[in-house]
Scaffold this motif. Structure first.
Motif, short mmCIF file in Angstrom:
data_model
loop_
_atom_site.label_atom_id
_atom_site.label_comp_id
_atom_site.label_asym_id
_atom_site.label_seq_id
_atom_site.Cartn_x
_atom_site.Cartn_y
_atom_site.Cartn_z
N CYS A 1 -5.91 11.12 0.36
CA CYS A 1 -6.46 9.78 0.18
C CYS A 1 -6.77 9.59 -1.31
O CYS A 1 -7.52 10.39 -1.88
N THR B 1 0.80 -1.22 0.00
CA THR B 1 0.00 0.00 0.00
C THR B 1 0.83 1.27 0.00
O THR B 1 0.31 2.35 0.25
N ASN C 1 -6.83 5.64 5.74
CA ASN C 1 -7.30 5.88 4.36
C ASN C 1 -7.87 4.62 3.74
O ASN C 1 -8.87 4.66 3.02
N ARG D 1 -0.36 15.20 1.39
CA ARG D 1 -0.76 13.80 1.31
C ARG D 1 -2.28 13.74 1.26
O ARG D 1 -2.95 14.37 2.08
N VAL E 1 -2.01 6.21 0.12
CA VAL E 1 -1.65 7.61 0.31
C VAL E 1 -1.09 8.12 -1.00
O VAL E 1 -0.24 7.46 -1.61
N GLU E 2 -1.57 9.26 -1.43
CA GLU E 2 -1.03 9.89 -2.63
C GLU E 2 -0.27 11.15 -2.21
O GLU E 2 -0.80 11.99 -1.49
N VAL E 3 0.98 11.23 -2.63
CA VAL E 3 1.82 12.38 -2.31
C VAL E 3 1.82 13.32 -3.51
O VAL E 3 2.11 12.90 -4.64
N PRO F 1 2.77 4.63 -1.26
CA PRO F 1 2.51 5.54 -2.38
C PRO F 1 3.14 5.00 -3.66
O PRO F 1 4.20 4.36 -3.63
N SER G 1 2.09 3.46 7.21
CA SER G 1 1.76 4.66 7.98
C SER G 1 0.36 4.51 8.58
O SER G 1 -0.51 3.85 7.99
N GLU H 1 -1.74 6.91 8.82
CA GLU H 1 -2.62 7.63 7.90
C GLU H 1 -3.08 6.73 6.77
O GLU H 1 -4.26 6.72 6.40
N GLY H 2 -2.16 5.93 6.24
CA GLY H 2 -2.51 5.03 5.16
C GLY H 2 -3.51 3.98 5.59
O GLY H 2 -4.43 3.64 4.83
#
Length: 259
Positions: A169, A13, A199, A167, A39-41, A15, A193, A195-196
């Motif tokens: 979703c 998962t 998400n 960052r 997660v998209e950066v 990025p 992460s 956060e991930g």
């Protein structure tokens, strides 16, 4: 002779721009890998605030980079003169991967945790204990934790954040996970992460079935996030979320179930 991860189905998962190295390691060990970035950066939609802060870089004596993304996106916002100023500062990197990324750009990190990759590990460095009269600029993504700056201020430093990337979703269909799960082709999900992880729940609509799937996580904090979110299945913890540490944790997990 079968490879160590023969036919193990792993969902990665990370990025998208950071997943290839881990995928290659897993496939070399025999795993079947699916990619689902959670997660998209992205670059900042409006970098003006960051540019304004960076125009005053000479006011600081120390710059701390939260992550490799903070290095790549932060340095991309500097002009040549600001890059020369940065060379004169004391540079901190939270984790060895961040330090390596700085080095790839021609900068040397002076404050680096020898073990670990978190703000807590960085704050354990002896150089960060007495910071009176230090002026510190922290390069990070939007919405990061406040622990680092708060603690550095308590120790006497004047601290400013500069947000250099964002960052978000991803807006993609994650329902392939359910199909893989139903087909018994989802053995473990790799999470790097907290956060991930959250998400992922948003992307799936927070179903109960996902919370029984084994997880491979990169820290105790991610473990705590998973349990708080209701995950009840097996959770394997790596020493850190780097590719090699995650692979080693996965290999050890598989070995435990081999006769």
């Amino acid at each position: 002779m079968p490879k160590a991860l023969h036919d193990l189905h792993v969902m990665v998962t990370r990025p998208a721009h950071q997943a290839e190295g881990f995928r290659q390691r897993l496939e070399l060990a025999g795993a079947v890998v699916q990619l689902l970035p959670v997660v998209e950066v992205r670059p900042l939609e409006n970098p003006q605030a960051a540019l304004t802060t960076l125009a005053q870089l000479s006011r600081y004596d120390t710059a701390v980079f939260i992550s490799a993304n903070a290095v790549n996106y932060g340095l991309s916002l500097l002009d040549m003169q600001q890059g020369e100023v940065l060379q004169t500062l004391t540079l901190g990197a939270i984790g060895k991967q961040t330090a390596r990324t700085l080095q790839q750009h021609g900068f040397t990190a002076h404050w680096i945790p020898q073990q670990g990759f978190t703000s807590e590990d960085f704050l354990a460095l002896p150089q960060t204990k007495q910071l009176a009269n230090r002026h510190i600029l922290i390069f990070r993504g939007q919405g990061g934790r406040e622990l680092l700056a708060d603690t550095l201020r308590e120790r006497g430093a004047q601290v400013t954040y500069v947000d250099v990337y964002q960052r978000v979703c991803p807006q993609i269909d994650a329902n392939q996970l359910k199909s893989l799960h139903e087909q018994q082709q989802l053995d473990i999900i790799s999470i790097t992460s907290s956060e991930g992880l959250l998400n992922l729940l948003v992307m799936l609509g927070n179903p109960d079935w996902i919370k029984t799937v084994p997880l491979l996580v990169g820290s105790q904090r991610m473990l705590a996030t998973a349990r708080q979110a209701g995950f009840t299945g097996t959770i394997r913890i790596a020493d850190n979320p780097g590719d090699e540490a995650m692979l080693q944790a996965l290999l050890h997990w598989v070995q435990e179930f081999q006769p």
